[in-house]
Design a protein around this motif. Structure first.
Motif, short mmCIF file in Angstrom:
data_model
loop_
_atom_site.label_atom_id
_atom_site.label_comp_id
_atom_site.label_asym_id
_atom_site.label_seq_id
_atom_site.Cartn_x
_atom_site.Cartn_y
_atom_site.Cartn_z
N LEU A 110 53.19 19.28 -17.50
CA LEU A 110 52.59 19.07 -18.82
C LEU A 110 52.97 17.70 -19.38
N ALA A 111 54.15 17.21 -19.01
CA ALA A 111 54.60 15.90 -19.51
C ALA A 111 53.67 14.78 -19.08
N THR A 112 53.00 14.96 -17.95
CA THR A 112 52.09 13.91 -17.46
C THR A 112 50.78 13.88 -18.25
N ARG A 113 50.52 14.92 -19.04
CA ARG A 113 49.29 14.99 -19.83
C ARG A 113 49.49 14.47 -21.25
N LEU A 114 50.72 14.22 -21.62
CA LEU A 114 51.01 13.75 -22.97
C LEU A 114 50.55 12.32 -23.17
N PRO A 115 50.21 11.95 -24.42
CA PRO A 115 50.21 12.79 -25.64
C PRO A 115 48.85 13.43 -25.88
N PHE A 116 48.84 14.43 -26.75
CA PHE A 116 47.60 15.06 -27.19
C PHE A 116 47.33 14.62 -28.64
N ALA A 117 46.70 13.48 -28.79
CA ALA A 117 46.34 13.02 -30.14
C ALA A 117 45.13 13.83 -30.60
N LEU A 118 45.14 14.23 -31.85
CA LEU A 118 44.09 15.12 -32.36
C LEU A 118 43.20 14.40 -33.36
N GLY A 119 41.93 14.75 -33.31
CA GLY A 119 40.98 14.17 -34.25
C GLY A 119 39.86 15.13 -34.54
#
Length: 216
Positions: free
Chosen positions: A207-216
């Motif tokens: 999961l660390a490789t998918r970071l970050p999850f910026a939201l909009g």
């Protein structure tokens, strides 16, 4: 609905308790001072009022989790971000910004309390129930509460129930859990507000490789 009210009330209370000099300090939002973030909260409160006053008869197209999109990490260069900075500067005195947030924010809180959670509302060309819309905003309020106090160690942070609710919703949005992290750390690391420590990255695994999850 109660979580919306408690998270929003706590955020507004923290803003009300800020000293004038706090408004010139950096916030946790890239490129924004605390005053810019508070101005953004005024705009958010206006959006809540507009949405709750925009009913729809269509079937819902989003829920509290799918309301959010994972977007590119903000750089602070977005034209709307720059507009917020100019609007915040126009207030000149922090007391005026506090007053506007209290005025519009209180109205948004009252409107949320009066809303039927099953009523359908429209925003950004999407339809949600009022309950789902307000639940989505718990994540908005909690993240921005963390942004607000990022450089203000003496200021009150989000309540525990808001942190837990926001963390649960973030995990629904991204379809993954954040093992071994506290609610606050899951929100900060998950949305890219800080990088994970080596130990946190190891606990997160792939999961660390998918970071970050910026939201909009």
């Amino acid at each position: 609905m109660e979580l919306f009210s408690s998270s929003w009330s706590a955020l507004r209370s923290t803003v009300a308790g800020l000293a004038d000099e706090d408004f010139a300090r950096p916030s946790g939002c890239t490129g924004w001072l605390v005053r810019d973030l508070v101005c953004h909260l005024v705009i958010d409160a206006q959006d809540v009022l507009i949405t709750l006053a925009t009913p729809s008869t269509a079937e819902p197209t989003r829920d509290a989790a799918t309301y959010w999109n994972v977007v590119a990490t903000p750089t602070g260069d977005d034209p709307l971000d720059a507009l917020t900075v100019r609007l915040a500067a126009a207030y000149e005195e922090p007391r005026l910004l506090k007053f506007h947030l209290d005025d519009v924010g209180s109205a948004a809180g009252r409107a949320a309390g009066l809303a039927d959670p099953d009523t359908r509302v429209e925003t950004q060309e999407q339809v949600l129930t009022a309950g789902d819309y307000l639940s989505a905003y718990v994540l908005e309020w909690t993240l921005h509460h963390l942004d607000l106090v990022a450089g203000l160690p003496g200021a009150a942070g989000p309540p525990a129930e808001a942190l837990a609710g926001a963390r649960t919703l973030l995990e629904r949005v991204v379809g993954a859990a954040f093992p071994s992290l506290s609610d606050t750390d899951a929100l900060l690391v998950g949305t890219g507000r800080r990088a994970p420590t080596p130990d946190e990255a190891a606990a997160l695994g792939t999961l660390a490789t998918r970071l970050p999850f910026a939201l909009g």
